[in-house]
Write an enzyme that holds these catalytic residues in place. Structure first.
Site, PDB file in Angstrom:
ATOM      1  CD  GLU A  27      -2.962  -1.032   2.375  1.00  0.00           C
ATOM      2  OE1 GLU A  27      -2.671  -0.389   3.397  1.00  0.00           O
ATOM      3  OE2 GLU A  27      -4.060  -1.576   2.214  1.00  0.00           O
ATOM      4  CD  GLU A  37      -4.862  -5.728   2.575  1.00  0.00           C
ATOM      5  OE1 GLU A  37      -5.616  -4.928   3.187  1.00  0.00           O
ATOM      6  OE2 GLU A  37      -3.646  -5.825   2.786  1.00  0.00           O
TER       7      GLU A  37
END
Ligand code: NAG
Ligand code: NAG
Ligand code: NAG
Ligand code: NAG
Ligand code: NAG
Ligand code: NAG
Ligand code: NAG
Ligand code: NAG
Ligand code: NAG
Ligand code: NAG
Ligand code: NAG
Length: 845
Positions: free
Chosen positions: A180, A251
């Site tokens: 991320e 995710e």
């Protein structure tokens, strides 16, 4: 014996033969396995959040739930707790974990990071990393990149040596570098871009033979050949910002984690299924649940600050590894259906039509070689709609997707859950626990105890200014700041204000060895100013000890290496009128607890056979026998304050049952609407109750009898209500549409697959649980739900007369019963033809 050896070698031989290299590549549609397009349905299971004995069962259940891949991060701080001292033992044996994945015929995604976030303390970075001269985390910084390179290379080399990459015949089909990064890289300007580039080049140089990915790195887009992927509760609108990456979702947040002081999160199965179906409807091809099994933050691994010990995440497998029903079953139904359409979806043409300007209403037709599969999507929050598909009309409930296998009849709708709901209950064991106690040793400046203890000396720091708690690296949650002072100047008066700027959740203050104060900030703030009036005598020497407490180091944000924990500003003695102040210097620091140095957590030392209740800094010890059977074991710690708990020397985590949740979000649980926006307002449980009252004791750490549990309670507690409990399924309920088959069961453990040692020695014979009572049954239009936010069942306007009798006959006394949900089973109903009949049923186990 010889036969057995022969059998084993044959088995090994066959495994070797099976382990041939797989060429994993990709095109903009999907991953390719030896040139074949495949859907990837994956789930995260973090190996340190369970025990090795639990792994085979977790992975087997993931496979039974329709997954083909298991994803995990790598947890650097646990593997390298001290600089160049490595640990890959016990539940840190990621090689063994990945081999278990492979033995079950599943693939793996290895997200190395090595920054992982993950609600894991310090985001997975070892705290010592912070002390390297000139370091700045996660940017173009030589000391950081050098350490990242050393550790990542070590992990890749270990995996290569064990032939774990698909290119070597192993299970790993994808690997991830960083994590991320796109979410924070703006803070680093040009250096962020340079680092991004370096990450990609470095990853490629490791030559692992499978593709690399970077999640949340779409803008700016990760450099080629990095694949890009999305994280979040929905990723249907994600579009890779390059021409070559398939649409991947690393995710899918199936729920959420808790902070101490929060109520418990649940994300409805209908909403998760909706997010999945919609992603695949709109050309998604790789999806990973975060988490599939969340598990437990054992020891001091919870991140933070203030993240709880349970990391259940409302995942399809519950904290203990049991099935979280109906989520597990509902998603399983969806996975099996999607897999059956894999070829049509990945090789066919897809035509998506939208019916409104906001694209909330859509139909997609996949067509391949003359066969079709269709999806109908309704993303309205609360409007059921009718959509026309190939000349036929279909009703699609709000916030749902209908899948039509042949484009003619509804096969599955994400809002219609057939899987049973299992409601777990907690059963206390009958024996009362007998406690021994011992007070912890608060220490002070020049403490003789502290001076003479060799181990303690190595933990001493001296400093003029009170330094960051992380000076002790991550050797303990506790750091003592000790100094002494004397007020000579009469201008201060006989009452002074002790003032400290604290960063972190809690401090304890001791004056001359006596605990005088405990302060904590709010559960949501990360720091506070401590101020306390003290009566003093002029000219007298005072020993002051301030104990700061860590409850998980920050795991997110740019520049978190600059965060300070513990005492973050000067500690002052101030006159009551604020006119005079004196900064306290010459601090002596000590990390840890006297009790730990004396191995009290392992039961050593002298204990008193009496209970010290409601006094801070007390050690508690008891023994208990393992509850029989295979149900998960927990300890109910209600009545205790806050601290750490060990069972047979294994640290089961921080406990804080005295952290109570607010009252928000427990009233309703409408699955419809954006969960990301709604999660703080709906589908919560435990409002007004302890955030975490029950703590998992894995059966694999238990012996039959004489298990030792030790608690260190820094707040003070009363153990009279503490009990060892099991968590079986208490009752189940279901809402199944007509003309389906409903399978009901009290047992969610597949006992025939239990590996030796899984439940400890106590589980010699598994006791299958049977249905004992039907508490509600109606085949018609009853309403109500059971589950975390229940609504009582209520008969509707119509039903079939024989429903109760038929279910009693089929299920009572049985471990499992299968029902044909139709009037054939339950008798002709008095429902009118416009009623969509369903079976609503509740049974006790
Ligand atoms: C894997 O497949 C790609 C694309 O078809 C091909 O270029 C490459 O040579 C293959 N690699 C191996 C090791 O066979
Ligand atoms: C913490 O880690 C740093 C870096 O490895 C090391 O220099 C230092 O001695 C460690 N401190 C303690 C208390 O172990
Ligand atoms: C794609 O990435 C480029 C640069 O890497 C950026 O300029 C652009 O805005 C991105 N586009 C989207 C849609 O995010
Ligand atoms: C899905 O991919 C096909 C090409 O295979 C493309 O024509 C279609 O527009 C895509 N659909 C969406 C919603 O992106
Ligand atoms: C996709 O659609 C085009 C035109 O509609 C057709 O020619 C082609 O055969 C289709 N391909 C497949 C794989 O069905
Ligand atoms: C296409 O369909 C035909 C007839 O049903 C079948 O024989 C053929 O194998 C199919 N082709 C593919 C690539 O699936
Ligand atoms: C579907 O419903 C629409 C609107 O209610 C109606 O106009 C249309 O005729 C219906 N189509 C069929 C095939 O029934
Ligand atoms: C407390 O200390 C921190 C770190 O030095 C500082 O950022 C913060 O402003 C201080 N807070 C107060 C209220 O002084
Ligand atoms: C133990 O539980 C009982 C019953 O719920 C309650 O009344 C009592 O206050 C509890 N004691 C402690 C120490 O929490
Ligand atoms: C449940 O059913 C009863 C009886 O038909 C009805 O009065 C009630 O409004 C229903 N509740 C909901 C939430 O649908
Ligand atoms: C259907 O039968 C039930 C009893 O089995 C009765 O309570 C209900 O009122 C009837 N409903 C209708 C619409 O006749």
């Amino acid at each position: 014996m010889a036969l057995r050896t022969l059998f084993l070698s044959l088995l090994l031989l066959s495994i070797c033969i099976l382990s041939t290299a797989l060429n994993v590549t990709y095109d903009s549609t999907s991953l390719l396995f030896d040139g074949q397009r495949k859907l990837v349905i994956s789930g995260a299971i973090h190996y340190p959040r369970s025990t090795p004995e639990m792994w085979p069962d977790l992975i087997q259940r993931a496979k039974d739930g329709g997954l083909d891949t298991i994803e995990t991060y790598i947890f650097w701080n646990h593997h390298e707790p001290e600089y160049r001292q490595y640990d890959f033992s016990g539940n840190l044996n990621f090689v063994k974990f990945l081999k278990t994945v492979q033995d079950n015929g599943l693939n793996a995604i290895l997200r190395i990071g090595p920054y992982v976030c993950a609600e894991w303390t310090y985001g997975g970075f070892p705290v010592w990393l912070k002390h390297l001269p000139g370091i700045v985390f996660r940017t173009y910084n030589k000391p950081f990149m050098s350490e990242m390179k050393t550790f990542t290379t070590l992990i890749v080399d270990m995996a290569k040596k064990e032939k774990l990459f698909a290119s070597q015949g192993g299970p790993i089909i994808l690997a991830q570098i960083e994590n991320e990064y796109g979410d924070i890289m703006g803070a680093f300007g040009e250096d962020g871009l340079k680092y991004l580039d370096w990450c990609a080049k470095f990853a490629v140089s490791l030559d692992i033979g499978v593709p690399w990915l970077m999640c949340q790195q779409n803008n700016p887009v990760a450099p080629p050949p990095m694949l890009v992927a999305c994280n979040g509760p929905y990723c249907d609108s994600f579009k890779p910002n390059n021409s070559y990456s398939p649409k991947m979702w690393t995710e899918n947040w199936v729920g959420w984690f808790e902070n101490w002081g929060q109520s418990v999160h649940h994300r409805p199965a209908e909403d998760v299924a909706f997010s999945v179906a919609r992603f695949f409807q709109l050309n998604g091809s790789v999806m990973n649940y975060y988490m599939y099994h969340g598990g437990t933050n054992f020891g001091r691994s919870a991140g933070g600050p203030l993240i709880t010990t349970s990391y259940h995440y409302d995942a399809p497998l519950d904290e203990y590894g049991g099935l979280n029903q109906p989520k597990w079953g509902h998603l399983k139904d969806l996975h099996l259906l999607l897999k059956s359409l894999e070829k049509i979806m990945l090789y066919g043409n897809s035509t998506t039509k939208t019916f409104d300007k906001n694209k909330l209403e859509s139909s997609t037709i996949f067509e391949f070689n003359g066969t079709k599969a269709c999806f109908l999507g309704n993303s309205h929050d609360d409007k059921d709609i009718t959509l026309e598909l190939l000349g036929k009309n279909f009703t699609v409930p709000a916030w749902s997707v209908t899948i039509l296998k042949d484009c003619k009849t509804e096969t599955f709708n994400t809002a219609k859950v057939r899987a049973q709901t299992s409601v777990k209950v907690r059963v206390p064991s009958r024996t009362n626990l007998q406690w021994a106690t011992k007070r912890e040793y608060p220490i002070h400046y020049k403490d003789p105890l502290f001076e003479k203890h060799a181990l303690i000396k190595s933990n001493v720091f001296l400093s003029d200014e009170a330094p960051d708690q992380k000076i002790a690296n991550d050797t303990s949650d506790y750091l003592w700041y000790m100094t002494q002072f004397t007020v000579h100047d009469p201008k201060f008066g006989e009452q002074i204000l002790l003032h400290a700027n604290v960063s972190g959740p809690i401090i304890h203050v001791f004056l001359n060895g006596k605990h005088i104060d405990r302060w904590s900030g709010s559960y949501s703030s990360h720091g506070f100013i401590y101020e306390q009036l003290l009566n003093i005598e002029l000219g007298k020497l005072y020993h002051l000890s301030i104990l700061t407490v860590n409850a998980g180091y920050a795991n997110y944000h740019a520049h978190y290496e600059s965060y300070v924990n513990g005492i973050s500003g000067p500690v002052k003695v101030v006159s009551q009128n604020s006119m005079h102040s004196m900064v306290l210097t010459k601090w002596e620091l000590r990390s840890g607890l006297g009790g730990i140095l004396r191995k009290m957590h392992l039961g050593s030392g002298r204990w008193d056979q009496s209970v010290i209740s409601d006094r801070p800094f007390v050690w508690f010890k008891t023994t208990f026998d393992s509850p029989r059977g295979t149900d998960p074991v927990v300890v109910d710690l209600l009545g205790m304050g806050k601290g750490l708990a060990w069972v047979n020397g294994f640290n089961i985590g921080r406990f804080w049952p005295s952290a109570f949740a607010n009252n928000q979000g427990c009233d309703s649980c409408d699955y419809r609407g954006d969960y990301g926006r709604g999660k703080d307002k709906k589908c919560r449980s435990e409002c007004g109750a302890s955030t975490q009252r029950w703590y998992h004791i894995p059966r694999s750490i238990l012996k039959d009898t004489g298990n030792m549990m030790v608690l260190f309670d820094e707040f003070g507690g009363d153990p009279s209500n503490v009990s060892i409990q099991t968590v079986p399924t208490g009752h189940i309920c279901a809402n199944a549409p007509a003309d389906t088959t409903l399978v009901l069961s009290c047992e969610d453990r597949m006992l025939q697959n239990v590996p030796p040692g899984m439940y400890g020695a106590a589980a010699t014979t598994a006791i299958g649980k049977v249905f004992t009572e039907v508490s509600f049954a109606s085949f018609g239009n009853a309403n109500g739900t059971c589950g975390p936010v229940p609504k009582p069942f209520q008969k509707g306007s119509c039903d079939s007369p024989n429903t109760l009798a038929a279910i009693k006959k089929a299920c009572i006394g049985k471990e499992l019963c299968e029902l044909d949900v139709s009037e054939k089973t339950f008798g002709t109903s008095n429902c009118t033809s416009d009623v969509a009949k369903k079976l609503t049923v509740s049974l006790k186990c």
